[in-house]
Design an enzyme around this catalytic site. Structure first.
Site, PDB file in Angstrom:
ATOM      1  CD  GLU A 121      -1.492   0.022   3.627  1.00 25.46           C
ATOM      2  OE1 GLU A 121      -2.076  -1.051   3.857  1.00 25.46           O
ATOM      3  OE2 GLU A 121      -1.741   1.077   4.227  1.00 25.46           O
ATOM      4  CG  ASN A 124      -4.491   5.179  12.869  1.00 27.71           C
ATOM      5  OD1 ASN A 124      -5.658   4.923  13.110  1.00 27.71           O
ATOM      6  ND2 ASN A 124      -4.080   5.714  11.742  1.00 27.71           N
ATOM      7  CB  CYS A 154       7.386  -5.077   8.379  1.00 31.69           C
ATOM      8  SG  CYS A 154       8.800  -4.359   9.247  1.00 31.69           S
ATOM      9  CB  CYS A 189       3.215  -1.689  13.217  1.00 27.86           C
ATOM     10  SG  CYS A 189       3.377  -1.603  11.442  1.00 27.86           S
ATOM     11  CB  CYS A 197       0.936   2.030   8.491  1.00 28.44           C
ATOM     12  SG  CYS A 197       2.181   1.256   7.500  1.00 28.44           S
ATOM     13  CG  HIS A 255       7.161   5.023  18.492  1.00 28.71           C
ATOM     14  ND1 HIS A 255       6.763   6.194  17.878  1.00 28.71           N
ATOM     15  CD2 HIS A 255       7.331   4.126  17.502  1.00 28.71           C
ATOM     16  CE1 HIS A 255       6.707   5.992  16.571  1.00 28.71           C
ATOM     17  NE2 HIS A 255       7.040   4.757  16.317  1.00 28.71           N
TER      18      HIS A 255
HETATM   19  S1  SF4 Z   1       6.438   0.308  12.361  1.00 29.37           S
HETATM   20 FE1  SF4 Z   1       5.634  -1.476  11.260  1.00 29.37          FE
HETATM   21  S2  SF4 Z   1       6.489  -1.303   9.198  1.00 29.37           S
HETATM   22 FE2  SF4 Z   1       7.685   0.085  10.526  1.00 29.37          FE
HETATM   23  S3  SF4 Z   1       9.429  -1.177  11.235  1.00 29.37           S
HETATM   24 FE3  SF4 Z   1       7.827  -1.397  12.805  1.00 29.37          FE
HETATM   25  S4  SF4 Z   1       6.688  -3.262  12.178  1.00 29.37           S
HETATM   26 FE4  SF4 Z   1       7.894  -2.595  10.408  1.00 29.37          FE
END
Ligand code: SF4
Length: 340
Positions: free
Chosen positions: A90, A288, A110, A117, A331, A214
């Protein structure tokens, strides 16, 4: 071999290998990366014989629009693209006062495992080729008949875990015979692969570096980002400071705000201590939510109060403006809906 995956230098050697004159390399590169033409027969300054050789020798790495969601509140658009092997990724188009921007994916899925995420839920399928990174930008530019001014590599995937293809992507998209996007207009977001931050500084890639921070203590960050155990905070901040010195670019620390977890006055103190010697900027992002993670975003009042505390402590801070609120699935969530 995919012709749109080749740098200018690689096109020269590949074209010479099939017996075409060297000057054709520049022409072909411009057709693909400036005119965004996929069809050899429309490359009007090539001879019929050369077109025949090109067709015979090189494939084009195609991606296609699988689904497109358009916001009703602003100009944001989300794209799901299908890759040649049927993988789905995406990308997002965002319109700002300063120009049009796209956020692209660097991997299908990922491996990093960040708990907030959705992109990591099914693990990593594979790295994307440079041509697949480029095609996300090209497809959106053509679809919307616009000119893309900036690119953010912040979609699914850890870009520094796909370093060589990222490097190639940057060399092609910044080429004056391509879209010629300035390195200053490219932002790469990483969860903090320390050794690759040093490599990017040495390679002079010159992009804006954004770190998924974060949390400002090792203990809290370990809970959100498993990769943090391998790349401790102290080493990460040192690497970022080094990147700033080498590139002249101020690093952005992305900070997802999670109610009651990282939004207290103690967190402000920890952030102040952590970043006290860094020329940087903190970007606050209200969480989110995804169903697999129980955290929620703080109230608007709490977000504002956290922001004010950081500013009072002389930390350069912004709150991310939310675009495409009505289509703004976290995301990776949109992709997950289509690969299950
Ligand atoms: S935020 Fe999501 S896409 Fe980004 S490194 Fe962490 S797991 Fe991977």
């Amino acid at each position: 071999m995919y012709i749109n995956d080749l740098t200018p230098q690689e096109i020269v050697s590949s074209i010479e290998q099939i017996g075409l004159p060297k000057y054709r390399a520049d022409q072909v590169f411009r057709w693909i990366h400036k005119s965004l033409e996929r069809d050899y027969s429309k490359m009007t300054n090539l001879s019929a014989k050369d077109i025949h050789y090109l067709k015979d020798s090189f494939q084009y790495d195609m991606i296609s629009i699988y689904k497109k969601l358009e916001s009703n509140v602003d100009d944001t658009k989300k794209y799901l693209f299908e890759l040649g092997d049927r993988n789905i990724i995406e990308s997002v188009f965002l319109r700002y006062d300063f120009g049009d921007s796209v956020c692209i994916s660097s991997q299908a899925g990922c491996n990093m495992g960040c708990v907030f995420c959705a992109s990591t839920l099914g693990g990593k399928e594979r790295n994307l080729r440079a041509s697949e990174l480029l095609e996300q930008v090209y497809m959106i530019q053509k679809d919307l008949n616009t000119r893309i001014d900036s690119v953010v590599v912040m979609g699914s995937g850890e870009p520094l875990d796909n370093y060589n293809n990222l490097k190639k992507f940057i060399s092609i998209i910044t080429d004056e015979n391509g879209l010629n996007i300035s390195k200053r207009k490219i932002t790469v977001s990483t969860c903090g692969i320390v050794d690759k931050i040093y490599t990017a500084a040495e390679d002079n890639l010159g992009f804006n570096l954004a770190i998924s921070l974060h949390a400002a203590t090792q203990e809290k960050r370990n809970k959100l980002i498993p990769a943090s155990k391998k790349y401790p905070l102290k080493d990460l901040i040192e690497a970022c400071d080094h990147y700033t010195q080498k590139s002249g670019r101020r690093v952005t620390y992305e900070y997802i705000l999670i109610d009651g977890f990282n939004d207290t006055e103690d967190d402000v103190k920890s952030l102040k201590e952590l970043l006290k010697n860094s020329n940087c900027h903190v970007n606050l992002i209200p969480l989110n939510p995804i169903s697999e993670f129980e955290g929620k975003a703080p109230s608007d009042l709490q977000i504002r109060s956290f922001y004010k505390s950081l500013v009072k402590n002389k930390i350069n801070t912004t709150i991310r403006r939310e675009l495409g609120r009505d289509i703004n699935a976290a995301c990776g969530q949109l992709r997950n809906n289509y690969i299950k």
